[in-house]
Design a protein around this motif. Structure first.
Motif, short mmCIF file in Angstrom:
data_model
loop_
_atom_site.label_atom_id
_atom_site.label_comp_id
_atom_site.label_asym_id
_atom_site.label_seq_id
_atom_site.Cartn_x
_atom_site.Cartn_y
_atom_site.Cartn_z
N ARG A 12 0.85 -1.19 0.00
CA ARG A 12 0.00 0.00 0.00
C ARG A 12 0.89 1.25 0.00
NH1 ARG A 12 -4.38 0.38 4.44
NH2 ARG A 12 -2.51 0.47 5.76
N ALA B 70 -4.12 0.94 -2.48
CA ALA B 70 -3.92 -0.43 -2.02
C ALA B 70 -3.91 -1.41 -3.19
CB ALA B 70 -5.02 -0.83 -1.03
N GLY C 133 -7.45 2.53 0.29
CA GLY C 133 -7.52 2.11 1.67
C GLY C 133 -7.50 3.29 2.61
N ASP D 4 -6.57 4.10 6.91
CA ASP D 4 -6.21 3.68 8.26
C ASP D 4 -7.12 4.43 9.22
OD1 ASP D 4 -4.24 2.02 7.36
OD2 ASP D 4 -2.57 3.35 7.87
N GLN E 156 -7.50 -1.19 9.57
CA GLN E 156 -7.42 -0.79 8.16
C GLN E 156 -8.70 -1.20 7.44
OE1 GLN E 156 -4.08 -2.90 6.60
NE2 GLN E 156 -2.58 -1.93 7.95
N ASN F 1 -9.77 -1.60 3.33
CA ASN F 1 -9.38 -1.50 1.92
C ASN F 1 -10.55 -1.93 1.04
OD1 ASN F 1 -6.54 -0.94 2.58
ND2 ASN F 1 -6.50 -3.07 3.26
N TYR G 282 -11.23 -2.93 -2.99
CA TYR G 282 -10.51 -3.29 -4.20
C TYR G 282 -11.46 -3.59 -5.36
CZ TYR G 282 -6.72 -4.63 -0.90
OH TYR G 282 -5.76 -4.67 0.09
N TYR H 113 -8.74 -10.59 9.68
CA TYR H 113 -9.24 -9.87 8.51
C TYR H 113 -10.57 -10.47 8.07
CZ TYR H 113 -8.03 -13.95 5.73
OH TYR H 113 -8.01 -15.24 5.23
#
Length: 257
Positions: free
Chosen positions: A89, A111, A134, A136, A146, A148, A150, A185
Motif C-alpha cells: 500500500r 492499495a 484504503g 487507516d 485498516q 481496503n 478493491y 481480517y
C-alpha cells in the motif's frame, strides 16, 4: 508447490529488512495450525504460514504464504497445496509528508494485492490482481484498523471482475502478566457474476502471549485459536447438494522473529 517462489519472496522480505531508514518497522512470523470443520477441501487440515509485514518510507507491505496439508481422501492426488498474497500500500500522508487525518481517518492509501495459489492441481492455476483504495482508521482500543476496497481482476482461475471489501485489525489487551491479542481480517466479495458467487471470508485469531511467561520477549511466542468462517467458499454457491458454507476452528502456535 512452486518451490522457487518462497525463496524469492523471502529475498524480497530481506531486502526490506536491510533498507536502513527506508524501513520504519517490520515483523515476521511463522504459524502452525491444526484444525477441522473445513468444507470443499478435506475436513481436517494442517497449515504452516509464514507472514511478513513492514512499514516503509512511502507506505506499508504485507505478504503471507500458506502451505496446507490435507488429511483424508480428496479429489486431487496431492496432499498439499498452497496459497499466498502480496499486498503493498502507498500512503498519501507519507508521500506528501503531511498529516491528512480527518475525523476518525488517520491516512489515505492506494492499495494493491496479488493472489496466487494452486487451482485444480496446477501451480499458479489461481492468480488474481486487486487494486483500490484504503484508509487507516482510529478505532478506540485497537492497535490498528485498516479498511481496503478493491476492484478484483481475474488473471487465471476464478475470482476476478468483482469488488472486495477488506477490513484488517489488531487489538491487544493486558491479561495479568500476559497479553490477549485479537487480530485478523475479513474479505467480502460482492458484485460478482457468471459462475463465481458473492462470498464472505471472516478469519480472526484469538491468542495469548505465552512466551513472556517463559522469559521470552513480549509477543515472541503466541498460542490460541483461529476461526475460519467462509460463506460460499471459493465463490461456490452453497446448496443442499454441495455444502460450501464453512465454519472451521484451528489450534495455533505462532512465533515472531
Amino acid at each position: 508447490m512452486k518451490r522457487k517462489l518462497v525463496p524469492a519472496l523471502l529475498a524480497l522480505s530481506t531486502t526490506f529488512a536491510f533498507g536502513g531508514d527506508f524501513l520504519q518497522w517490520q515483523d515476521t512470523s511463522l504459524t502452525g495450525l491444526y484444525g477441522t470443520g473445513f468444507e470443499v477441501d478435506p475436513e481436517t487440515q494442517q497449515t504452516l504460514t509464514i507472514e511478513h509485514a513492514n512499514g516503509w518510507m512511502w507506505g506499508d507491505f504485507f505478504w503471507f504464504h500458506d502451505a496446507i496439508y490435507f488429511d483424508g481422501d480428496q479429489s486431487s492426488n496431492d496432499k498439499v497445496t498452497y496459497y499466498g498474497e502480496i499486498a503493498p500500500r502507498i500512503s498519501a500522508g507519507k508521500i506528501l509528508k503531511k498529516d491528512l487525518s480527518v475525523a476518525f481517518v488517520k491516512d489515505w492509501l492506494i492499495a494493491g494485492c496479488y493472489e496466487y495459489g494452486e487451482f485444480n492441481g496446477e501451480d499458479f492455476g489461481l492468480q488474481n490482481g486487486l487494486i483500490g483504495v484504503g484508509v487507516d482508521l482510529d478505532v478506540p482500543g485497537f492497535d490498528f484498523f485498516q479498511l481496503n476496497v478493491y476492484q478484483r481482476f481475474g488473471l487465471d482461475g476464478p475470482g476476478g471482475d468483482c469488488v472486495q471489501i477488506t477490513p484488517v485489525w489488531k487489538l491487544s489487551t493486558p491479561v495479568g502478566k500476559s497479553t490477549f491479542i485479537f487480530d485478523g481480517y475479513a474479505d467480502w466479495v460482492v458484485n460478482s457474476d457468471g459462475g463465481y458467487s458473492d462470498n464472505l471470508h471472516f478469519n480472526p485469531q484469538f491468542k495469548f502471549d505465552i512466551g513472556v511467561l517463559m522469559g521470552l520477549e513480549d509477543g515472541a511466542l503466541l498460542a490460541g485459536a483461529e476461526y475460519d468462517l467462509w460463506l460460499n467458499k471459493y465463490g461456490i454457491k452453497d446448496s443442499a447438494a454441495f455444502k460450501t458454507d464453512q465454519s472451521a476452528i484451528s489450534a495455533l502456535v505462532q512465533y515472531h522473529f
